[in-house]
Design a protein around this motif. Structure first.
Motif, mmCIF file in Angstrom:
data_model
loop_
_atom_site.group_PDB
_atom_site.id
_atom_site.type_symbol
_atom_site.label_atom_id
_atom_site.label_comp_id
_atom_site.label_asym_id
_atom_site.label_seq_id
_atom_site.Cartn_x
_atom_site.Cartn_y
_atom_site.Cartn_z
ATOM 1 N N LYS A 2 0.811 -0.999 0.093
ATOM 2 C CA LYS A 2 0.067 -0.049 0.084
ATOM 3 C C LYS A 2 0.892 1.303 0.069
ATOM 4 O O LYS A 2 1.682 1.382 0.839
ATOM 5 N N LYS A 31 -6.161 -3.242 -8.366
ATOM 6 C CA LYS A 31 -5.807 -2.556 -6.935
ATOM 7 C C LYS A 31 -7.111 -2.030 -6.333
ATOM 8 O O LYS A 31 -7.880 -1.520 -7.107
ATOM 9 N N GLU A 32 -6.877 -1.745 -5.229
ATOM 10 C CA GLU A 32 -7.775 -0.940 -4.352
ATOM 11 C C GLU A 32 -7.129 0.531 -4.512
ATOM 12 O O GLU A 32 -6.199 0.618 -4.120
ATOM 13 N N THR A 34 -8.217 4.921 -3.654
ATOM 14 C CA THR A 34 -8.916 6.090 -3.195
ATOM 15 C C THR A 34 -8.352 7.297 -4.130
ATOM 16 O O THR A 34 -7.008 7.303 -4.183
ATOM 17 N N SER A 55 -3.460 0.156 -3.042
ATOM 18 C CA SER A 55 -3.211 -0.847 -2.163
ATOM 19 C C SER A 55 -3.656 -2.065 -3.096
ATOM 20 O O SER A 55 -4.526 -2.277 -3.627
ATOM 21 N N SER A 57 -4.808 -4.644 -0.863
ATOM 22 C CA SER A 57 -5.695 -4.989 0.141
ATOM 23 C C SER A 57 -6.660 -3.797 0.227
ATOM 24 O O SER A 57 -6.241 -2.577 -0.145
ATOM 25 N N ARG A 58 -7.805 -4.051 1.038
ATOM 26 C CA ARG A 58 -8.709 -2.962 1.058
ATOM 27 C C ARG A 58 -8.232 -1.701 1.918
ATOM 28 O O ARG A 58 -7.300 -1.779 2.753
ATOM 29 N N SER A 60 -9.105 1.348 4.435
ATOM 30 C CA SER A 60 -9.884 1.611 5.544
ATOM 31 C C SER A 60 -10.554 3.013 5.570
ATOM 32 O O SER A 60 -11.581 3.191 5.998
#
Length: 180
Positions: A2, A31-32, A34, A55, A57-58, A60
């Motif tokens: 990440k 990929k994740e 924002t 990232s 992974s998720r 948060s």
């Protein structure tokens, strides 16, 4: 893996577009991501920044107070975000927009003379793609090939003729970033 990015400069420098292309490329590479822009009332000429998280992974929360990578394109952005780079992180700055260079010794500092290179390419509009190329050299969170695919997917077809120039600018950035 990440990575948390802040990209900051004046409106009109392509800050938001750079962040958008980074995020879009991450999406296309499964990929994740924002993408959270912030800018003053006047986009062109006012200050602008964008926070991007990419990232495996998720994610948060898109809200950050410290960053792995800061890309700063003017002095006010350097003054604001240099202290917010995590220890061991990366700070990239455009030599044209900075009067007082970064001073921290606990981070990796890179300089890219993107405006100078954009003028050499005879197109100031590719400035942000040069910076993005330099950033991908020192932090390859997404691939250059993925970036090209993202340009084709995200740009209107009437602008596809500009993609080779933009990719040339990315390659110039890959070649011209220098550690300080």
């Amino acid at each position: 893996m990440k990575k948390e990015f802040i990209i900051a400069g004046f409106g009109g420098q392509g800050v938001l577009s750079m962040g958008k292309m980074l995020a879009y490329t991450g999406l296309m590479e499964d990929k994740e991501v924002t993408w959270m822009p912030a800018y003053g009332p006047e986009q062109r000429g006012g200050t602008a920044n964008v926070t991007v998280i990419v990232s495996d992974s998720r994610i948060s929360s898109p809200i950050l107070s410290k960053y792995d990578v800061a890309v700063v394109l003017n002095q006010p952005s350097l003054d604001k975000f240099e202290p917010k780079v995590k220890e061991g992180g990366i700070l990239i700055y455009d030599g044209n927009g900075i009067i007082n260079p970064p001073k921290r010794k606990d981070i990796q500092v890179y300089r890219i003379d993107a405006m100078k290179k954009a003028i050499e390419l005879k197109n100031a509009k590719v400035f942000n793609m040069i910076v993005l190329g330099g950033m991908l050299k020192v932090c390859p969170i997404v691939s250059v090939q993925g970036l090209e695919k993202a340009l084709f997917k995200s740009l209107p077809e009437r602008h596809h003729h500009l993609i080779p120039l933009n990719m040339k600018a990315v390659n110039v950035g890959l070649e011209s970033i220098e550690q300080q």
